[in-house]
Design a protein around this motif. Structure first.
Motif, PDB file in Angstrom:
ATOM      1  N   LYS A 113     -14.341   3.960   1.020  1.00  0.00           N
ATOM      2  CA  LYS A 113     -14.295   2.908  -0.009  1.00  0.00           C
ATOM      3  C   LYS A 113     -14.306   3.510  -1.402  1.00  0.00           C
ATOM      4  CE  LYS A 113     -16.248  -1.233   1.975  1.00  0.00           C
ATOM      5  NZ  LYS A 113     -17.208  -2.289   1.801  1.00  0.00           N
ATOM      6  N   LYS A 114     -13.297   3.119  -2.189  1.00  0.00           N
ATOM      7  CA  LYS A 114     -13.224   3.635  -3.558  1.00  0.00           C
ATOM      8  C   LYS A 114     -14.463   3.258  -4.358  1.00  0.00           C
ATOM      9  CE  LYS A 114      -8.335   3.975  -4.726  1.00  0.00           C
ATOM     10  NZ  LYS A 114      -7.242   3.355  -5.454  1.00  0.00           N
ATOM     11  N   ALA A 115     -14.964   2.049  -4.124  1.00  0.00           N
ATOM     12  CA  ALA A 115     -16.122   1.605  -4.897  1.00  0.00           C
ATOM     13  C   ALA A 115     -17.404   1.836  -4.096  1.00  0.00           C
ATOM     14  CB  ALA A 115     -15.977   0.138  -5.246  1.00  0.00           C
TER      15      ALA A 115
ATOM     16  N   GLY B 233       0.860  -1.184   0.000  1.00  0.00           N
ATOM     17  CA  GLY B 233       0.000   0.000   0.000  1.00  0.00           C
ATOM     18  C   GLY B 233       0.892   1.228   0.000  1.00  0.00           C
ATOM     19  N   ARG B 234       0.305   2.407   0.164  1.00  0.00           N
ATOM     20  CA  ARG B 234       1.124   3.633   0.166  1.00  0.00           C
ATOM     21  C   ARG B 234       0.500   4.670   1.086  1.00  0.00           C
ATOM     22  NH1 ARG B 234      -2.581   6.414  -0.170  1.00  0.00           N
ATOM     23  NH2 ARG B 234      -3.969   6.799  -1.925  1.00  0.00           N
ATOM     24  N   ILE B 235       1.341   5.589   1.528  1.00  0.00           N
ATOM     25  CA  ILE B 235       0.785   6.839   2.022  1.00  0.00           C
ATOM     26  C   ILE B 235       1.232   7.903   1.034  1.00  0.00           C
ATOM     27  CG2 ILE B 235       0.584   6.336   4.491  1.00  0.00           C
ATOM     28  CD1 ILE B 235       3.294   7.712   4.908  1.00  0.00           C
ATOM     29  N   ASN B 236       0.455   8.952   0.927  1.00  0.00           N
ATOM     30  CA  ASN B 236       0.899  10.061   0.096  1.00  0.00           C
ATOM     31  C   ASN B 236       1.385  11.150   1.035  1.00  0.00           C
ATOM     32  OD1 ASN B 236       1.419  11.712  -2.016  1.00  0.00           O
ATOM     33  ND2 ASN B 236      -0.715  12.310  -2.376  1.00  0.00           N
ATOM     34  N   LEU B 237       2.657  11.532   0.883  1.00  0.00           N
ATOM     35  CA  LEU B 237       3.214  12.531   1.806  1.00  0.00           C
ATOM     36  C   LEU B 237       2.643  13.910   1.501  1.00  0.00           C
ATOM     37  CD1 LEU B 237       6.958  11.394   1.878  1.00  0.00           C
ATOM     38  CD2 LEU B 237       5.013  10.584   3.231  1.00  0.00           C
ATOM     39  N   ILE B 238       2.494  14.203   0.231  1.00  0.00           N
ATOM     40  CA  ILE B 238       1.876  15.476  -0.170  1.00  0.00           C
ATOM     41  C   ILE B 238       1.532  15.423  -1.661  1.00  0.00           C
ATOM     42  CG2 ILE B 238       4.011  16.753  -0.743  1.00  0.00           C
ATOM     43  CD1 ILE B 238       2.626  19.139   0.886  1.00  0.00           C
ATOM     44  N   GLY B 239       0.520  16.197  -2.046  1.00  0.00           N
ATOM     45  CA  GLY B 239       0.110  16.225  -3.450  1.00  0.00           C
ATOM     46  C   GLY B 239      -1.172  15.441  -3.623  1.00  0.00           C
ATOM     47  N   GLU B 240      -2.249  15.951  -3.023  1.00  0.00           N
ATOM     48  CA  GLU B 240      -3.502  15.191  -3.051  1.00  0.00           C
ATOM     49  C   GLU B 240      -4.438  15.703  -4.124  1.00  0.00           C
ATOM     50  OE1 GLU B 240      -3.460  12.096  -1.901  1.00  0.00           O
ATOM     51  OE2 GLU B 240      -2.927  12.914   0.059  1.00  0.00           O
ATOM     52  N   HIS B 241      -5.080  14.772  -4.797  1.00  0.00           N
ATOM     53  CA  HIS B 241      -6.007  15.080  -5.890  1.00  0.00           C
ATOM     54  C   HIS B 241      -5.282  15.848  -7.001  1.00  0.00           C
ATOM     55  CE1 HIS B 241      -9.730  13.510  -4.100  1.00  0.00           C
ATOM     56  NE2 HIS B 241      -9.138  13.815  -2.960  1.00  0.00           N
ATOM     57  N   LEU B 242      -4.032  15.461  -7.215  1.00  0.00           N
ATOM     58  CA  LEU B 242      -3.254  16.090  -8.289  1.00  0.00           C
ATOM     59  C   LEU B 242      -3.029  15.135  -9.449  1.00  0.00           C
ATOM     60  CD1 LEU B 242      -0.406  18.088  -6.499  1.00  0.00           C
ATOM     61  CD2 LEU B 242      -2.701  18.818  -7.116  1.00  0.00           C
ATOM     62  N   ASP B 243      -2.938  13.836  -9.138  1.00  0.00           N
ATOM     63  CA  ASP B 243      -2.520  12.902 -10.204  1.00  0.00           C
ATOM     64  C   ASP B 243      -3.462  12.942 -11.394  1.00  0.00           C
ATOM     65  OD1 ASP B 243      -4.555  11.580  -8.799  1.00  0.00           O
ATOM     66  OD2 ASP B 243      -3.476   9.681  -8.600  1.00  0.00           O
ATOM     67  N   TYR B 244      -4.765  12.971 -11.141  1.00  0.00           N
ATOM     68  CA  TYR B 244      -5.683  12.988 -12.291  1.00  0.00           C
ATOM     69  C   TYR B 244      -5.702  14.350 -12.979  1.00  0.00           C
ATOM     70  CZ  TYR B 244      -8.983  14.619  -8.647  1.00  0.00           C
ATOM     71  OH  TYR B 244      -9.585  15.286  -7.614  1.00  0.00           O
ATOM     72  N   ASN B 245      -5.035  15.312 -12.362  1.00  0.00           N
ATOM     73  CA  ASN B 245      -4.871  16.607 -13.030  1.00  0.00           C
ATOM     74  C   ASN B 245      -3.508  16.717 -13.719  1.00  0.00           C
ATOM     75  OD1 ASN B 245      -7.386  17.892 -12.415  1.00  0.00           O
ATOM     76  ND2 ASN B 245      -6.748  17.920 -10.275  1.00  0.00           N
TER      77      ASN B 245
ATOM     78  N   GLY C 145     -15.333   2.094 -11.033  1.00  0.00           N
ATOM     79  CA  GLY C 145     -16.198   3.276 -11.074  1.00  0.00           C
ATOM     80  C   GLY C 145     -15.541   4.550 -10.591  1.00  0.00           C
ATOM     81  N   LEU C 146     -14.438   4.444  -9.843  1.00  0.00           N
ATOM     82  CA  LEU C 146     -13.758   5.664  -9.396  1.00  0.00           C
ATOM     83  C   LEU C 146     -12.757   6.066 -10.471  1.00  0.00           C
ATOM     84  CD1 LEU C 146     -12.862   6.853  -6.036  1.00  0.00           C
ATOM     85  CD2 LEU C 146     -10.842   6.382  -7.407  1.00  0.00           C
ATOM     86  N   GLN C 147     -12.872   7.310 -10.902  1.00  0.00           N
ATOM     87  CA  GLN C 147     -12.041   7.778 -12.017  1.00  0.00           C
ATOM     88  C   GLN C 147     -10.679   8.244 -11.489  1.00  0.00           C
ATOM     89  OE1 GLN C 147     -13.041   7.568 -15.311  1.00  0.00           O
ATOM     90  NE2 GLN C 147     -14.641   6.373 -14.311  1.00  0.00           N
ATOM     91  N   GLY C 148      -9.943   7.311 -10.889  1.00  0.00           N
ATOM     92  CA  GLY C 148      -8.699   7.660 -10.203  1.00  0.00           C
ATOM     93  C   GLY C 148      -7.589   8.109 -11.145  1.00  0.00           C
ATOM     94  N   GLY C 149      -6.537   8.668 -10.555  1.00  0.00           N
ATOM     95  CA  GLY C 149      -5.332   9.015 -11.315  1.00  0.00           C
ATOM     96  C   GLY C 149      -4.404   7.809 -11.287  1.00  0.00           C
ATOM     97  N   GLY C 150      -3.105   8.034 -11.375  1.00  0.00           N
ATOM     98  CA  GLY C 150      -2.201   6.882 -11.469  1.00  0.00           C
ATOM     99  C   GLY C 150      -1.244   6.742 -10.303  1.00  0.00           C
ATOM    100  N   MET C 151      -1.475   7.523  -9.234  1.00  0.00           N
ATOM    101  CA  MET C 151      -0.484   7.517  -8.150  1.00  0.00           C
ATOM    102  C   MET C 151      -0.351   6.153  -7.465  1.00  0.00           C
ATOM    103  SD  MET C 151      -0.445   9.798  -4.681  1.00  0.00           S
ATOM    104  CE  MET C 151      -2.164   9.587  -4.233  1.00  0.00           C
ATOM    105  N   ASP C 152      -1.487   5.537  -7.138  1.00  0.00           N
ATOM    106  CA  ASP C 152      -1.446   4.382  -6.238  1.00  0.00           C
ATOM    107  C   ASP C 152      -0.765   3.179  -6.885  1.00  0.00           C
ATOM    108  OD1 ASP C 152      -2.909   6.172  -4.840  1.00  0.00           O
ATOM    109  OD2 ASP C 152      -4.834   5.168  -5.135  1.00  0.00           O
ATOM    110  N   GLN C 153      -1.091   2.939  -8.139  1.00  0.00           N
ATOM    111  CA  GLN C 153      -0.531   1.780  -8.833  1.00  0.00           C
ATOM    112  C   GLN C 153       0.970   1.970  -9.042  1.00  0.00           C
ATOM    113  OE1 GLN C 153      -2.955   3.807  -9.870  1.00  0.00           O
ATOM    114  NE2 GLN C 153      -4.811   2.594  -9.601  1.00  0.00           N
TER     115      GLN C 153
ATOM    116  N   THR D 274      -4.326  11.775   4.259  1.00  0.00           N
ATOM    117  CA  THR D 274      -3.593  11.188   3.130  1.00  0.00           C
ATOM    118  C   THR D 274      -4.556  10.390   2.265  1.00  0.00           C
ATOM    119  OG1 THR D 274      -1.598   9.938   2.524  1.00  0.00           O
ATOM    120  CG2 THR D 274      -2.893   9.040   4.323  1.00  0.00           C
ATOM    121  N   GLY D 275      -4.322  10.401   0.963  1.00  0.00           N
ATOM    122  CA  GLY D 275      -5.241   9.695   0.058  1.00  0.00           C
ATOM    123  C   GLY D 275      -6.401  10.600  -0.318  1.00  0.00           C
ATOM    124  N   ALA D 276      -7.479   9.982  -0.771  1.00  0.00           N
ATOM    125  CA  ALA D 276      -8.579  10.776  -1.304  1.00  0.00           C
ATOM    126  C   ALA D 276      -9.328  11.571  -0.244  1.00  0.00           C
ATOM    127  CB  ALA D 276      -9.551   9.861  -2.035  1.00  0.00           C
ATOM    128  N   GLY D 277      -9.292  11.130   1.026  1.00  0.00           N
ATOM    129  CA  GLY D 277     -10.093  11.792   2.056  1.00  0.00           C
ATOM    130  C   GLY D 277     -11.455  11.124   2.189  1.00  0.00           C
TER     131      GLY D 277
END
Ligand code: GLA
Length: 724
Positions: A548-550, A359-371, A498-506, A671-674
């Motif tokens: 939950k993402k889904a 898994g991951r934590i995101n240190l900073i940069g939230e809701h940026l990957d899909y942008n 169904g969640l239109q995520g970015g690419g950070m987690d993978q 951290t993450g989507a919130g």
């Protein structure tokens, strides 16, 4: 090649830097002139920008007499692992001009310099060419790297072009390659314009981009090489010597050079790269794509140009686009490909295996990957573990724990989703993603999934499951997909839930690096490990509410994504990158424009993305210089922005953040989507226990206590693996 034979990692492009010029108008050797606030030359900025854009090696074309000077100056980069070599430009060349004509003193020109570099270039893979004394901006290298990675059919050369007005000098006339474009975006022809100056010279004060702003749409005058006067639109596109090529250009250039020699050139005639490419394009022998770059070019034609360039670099540095000490803190080259076991031939496919994905934590940069903006996560030691047997039939049969019951589906029939929220959808997503990518999956897997990464806590257990499933299926079938390609395809594939995520987690799960955070850039996807300083810890604390993402997080997340796209479009901006990389003055004016014109919610969403994007740049710099107080403040600002502007925090997350800060954390944020999930707190190692104690006492005790899965110290781990 898609998942068949062991796919070769696509070559990273090489950058050839032309540094052999004589600096006639500048009056002294300008390639190493200190211009940046920390004394870096434009050449060092070029290397920095190109590394960040994914270039893998550098060839400097220099005059023999100055080679040692360059070598000594660039030693810190070499020590940091940057692959740098030299090619000396001489008047003679074994194949092309064994004996220079008598009286020839002047170098043969930029086209010849590229031919001089040919021996130092890898035999395969694209390369770019730039001038050492020009600053092209990071976006230019990124655009070039993207185009070289996926050129349109038939296009084997590129040049980045800039609006002419922004490339002039207030200190004298300049020569530029004036580009004319075909309707398909490729070069029609390039004409050399000499002594180019703005017609309304009197109104100009600065140089480069400032000048463009000052004059608006005026005209530029000059002459052609034949001496005829010309007057062109200030907005016309000028080539500034930043090119992208594939190796097949080299024999064509050599052929052009021979033709140039055959025409008995005068002692001062030069073989220009621009003329050669223009000729090849006009003759239909090399299609050259034009990559218009909005702005950002700076150069040193005259000594007076230096002050303007230095001021712009100071501004960019203050805005966090570059480290102040650029010379001593080079960007680390991308990590070597990793994370997958060596490919296995299908006939010898293993009978069983274990795929483990963190898994991951995101240190900073939230809701940026899909942008399309960079993020800074790190992979956790907590992971999803898939123990599997290889099945002869194309089916997936897995079971989990008490909450995650058994399921099965076929790989040789269309993969349909299970009901929303069912955990099998993440495995189905992985399988479908591989099949859609033309990976043949003749064998299936059967086995058991277990995990130490808490589920639906914003720590990407779901992406870890997607990654582990994909690795198991690839392994079972003896297939291999290059790691970044796999990360990108799995990011798309996971949208199946169904969640239109970015690419950070993978990407974080696949490319984790022990002891390192990861700067992940998008378009194209790149991962750069950034060392995490000793003596600091990230405490992870669950808000005890699932995200939950889904499930509950899906709609509000997708809504945010749509709002970001709408805000950008309403502001008429092409990309968030352009917003985030604007200099301070321009950024302030973009923000002011947003405040004026966007409806309140969109304005707040906009402000979050724009400021968070800049915080990531600052945070990476802080991490590299081990300034964790600064990093903590950025985390605090990030949380406030996610809470107030992006509307994704919860009362419980806010409370954790506050308790942690009061207990001495340097910074804390969700951290993450919130929408629930976890918060993280950065603290000195010596304070971690105290922070956790305060959380136990003030946050968890009133809620009935806390288990080990909900409150722990994160350790930066390596990426996903699959083994027999
Ligand atoms: C989820 C998504 C990611 C990212 C984060 C927010 O984890 O899967 O792609 O958008 O939210 O930063």
């Amino acid at each position: 090649m898609k998942g068949t034979e062991p796919a070769e990692r696509p070559e990273r492009p090489t950058l050839v830097i032309l540094a052999a010029g004589r600096s006639t108008r500048f009056g002294r050797a300008k390639q190493l002139e200190p211009v940046g606030p920390g004394g870096a030359s434009l050449l060092e900025y070029a290397i920095h920008d190109a590394l960040r854009a994914g270039f893998g090696r550098f060839v400097l074309v220099v005059r023999e007499s100055r080679r040692h000077e360059f070598d000594a100056r660039l030693a810190p980069l070499r020590r940091a692992g940057v692959a740098l070599s030299f090619a000396c430009q001489r008047l003679a060349h074994a194949d092309l001009v064994p004996l220079p004509p008598p009286g020839r003193v002047r170098p043969w020109g930029t086209g010849f310099a590229v031919l001089a570099a040919a021996a130092a270039l890898p035999r395969r893979g694209p390369f770019a060419v730039c001038n050492a004394d020009d600053f092209y901006g990071r976006a230019a290298y990124e655009s070039l790297a993207r185009s070289l990675a996926a050129p349109p059919p038939g296009v084997r050369a590129f040049t980045v072009s800039y609006p002419l007005a922004g490339t002039l000098s207030a200190f004298g006339g300049v020569s530029r390659g004036l580009c004319e474009m075909k309707p398909d975006g490729t070069l029609l022809r390039m004409t050399e314009g000499l002594d180019l100056r703005l017609e309304r010279e009197a109104t100009r004060t600065g140089s480069g981009a400032e000048a463009t702003a000052a004059v608006g749409r005026s005209a530029v005058t000059g002459t052609t090489t034949a001496g005829t006067s010309i007057r062109v639109d200030a907005d016309s596109q000028a080539c500034m010597g930043l090119w992208g090529f594939f190796p097949e250009i080299l024999p064509l250039l050599a052929e052009r050079f021979r033709a140039f020699l055959a025409a008995c050139p005068g002692a001062d005639d030069e073989f220009y790269l621009s003329e050669a490419v223009s000729h090849l394009a006009a003759a239909g022998r090399a299609r050259c794509g034009l990559l218009p770059s909005g702005k950002g070019w700076m150069g040193l034609t005259f000594p007076g140009d230096r002050a303007g360039a230095a001021a712009s670099l100071r501004q960019l540095t203050t805005a966090g686009a570059y480290p102040a000490d650029l010379r001593t803190s080079p960007v680390h080259p991308e990590p070597a490909p990793r994370a997958q076991a060596p490919p296995v031939h299908p006939l010898q496919a293993p009978r069983r295996g274990v795929a483990i994905a963190p898994g991951r934590i995101n240190l900073i940069g939230e809701h940026l990957d899909y942008n399309g903006l960079s993020v800074l996560p790190m992979a956790l030691e907590r992971n999803i573990r898939l123990e599997f047997e290889v099945l002869r039939q194309p089916a997936v049969e897995l079971t989990g724990d008490a909450d995650h019951g058994p399921f099965a589906f076929r790989l040789d029939r269309p993969i349909e989703p299970a009901p929303q929220g069912h955990w099998s959808n993440y495995v189905r997503a992985a399988a479908k993603g591989l099949l859609d990518h033309d990976v043949e999956l003749k064998r299936g897997i059967g086995g058991k999934v277990a995990g130490t990464v808490p589920v639906a806590e914003g720590l990407s257990s779901s992406s870890a499951l997607v990654v582990a499933s994909a690795l198991a299926l690839l392994h079972a079938n003896g297939k291999h997909v290059e790691v970044l390609e796999l990360a990108a395809l799995l990011a798309r594939a996971e949208r199946f839930v169904g969640l239109q995520g970015g690419g950070m987690d993978q990407a974080a799960s696949l490319c984790g690096a022990k002891g390192h955070a990861l700067r992940i850039d998008f378009g194209p996807l790149r991962v750069t490990p950034v060392p995490v300083p000793e003596g600091w810890r990230w405490v992870v604390a669950s808000s005890l509410a699932r995200a939950k993402k889904a499930g509950s997080a899906r709609e509000p997340y997708n809504e945010r994504r749509a709002q970001c796209a709408e805000a950008l479009e309403r502001l008429g901006r092409a990309s968030w990158l352009e917003v985030v990389q604007a200099d301070e003055v321009e950024f302030a004016s973009i923000v002011a424009g947003g405040r004026r014109s966007l409806p309140p919610t969109l304005w707040r969403r906009f402000r979050h993305v724009a400021t968070e994007g800049r915080r990531v740049i600052e945070a990476e710099a802080a991490l590299r210089r081990e300034d964790m107080a600064a990093f903590g403040s950025l985390m605090n600002a990030s949380h406030a922005s996610l809470r107030d502007d992006f509307g994704v925090s919860t009362a419980a997350l806010d409370e954790i953040v506050e308790v942690a800060r009061d207990a001495g954390a340097a910074g804390a944020r969700l951290t993450g989507a919130g929408f629930g999930g976890c918060a993280i707190a950065l603290c000195r190692e010596s304070r971690a226990e105290g922070v956790m104690g305060a959380l136990r006492e003030h946050f968890y005790a009133p809620r009935g206590g806390v288990g080990e899965a909900a409150l722990f110290v994160a350790a930066a781990s390596g990426g996903a693996t699959v083994t027999c």
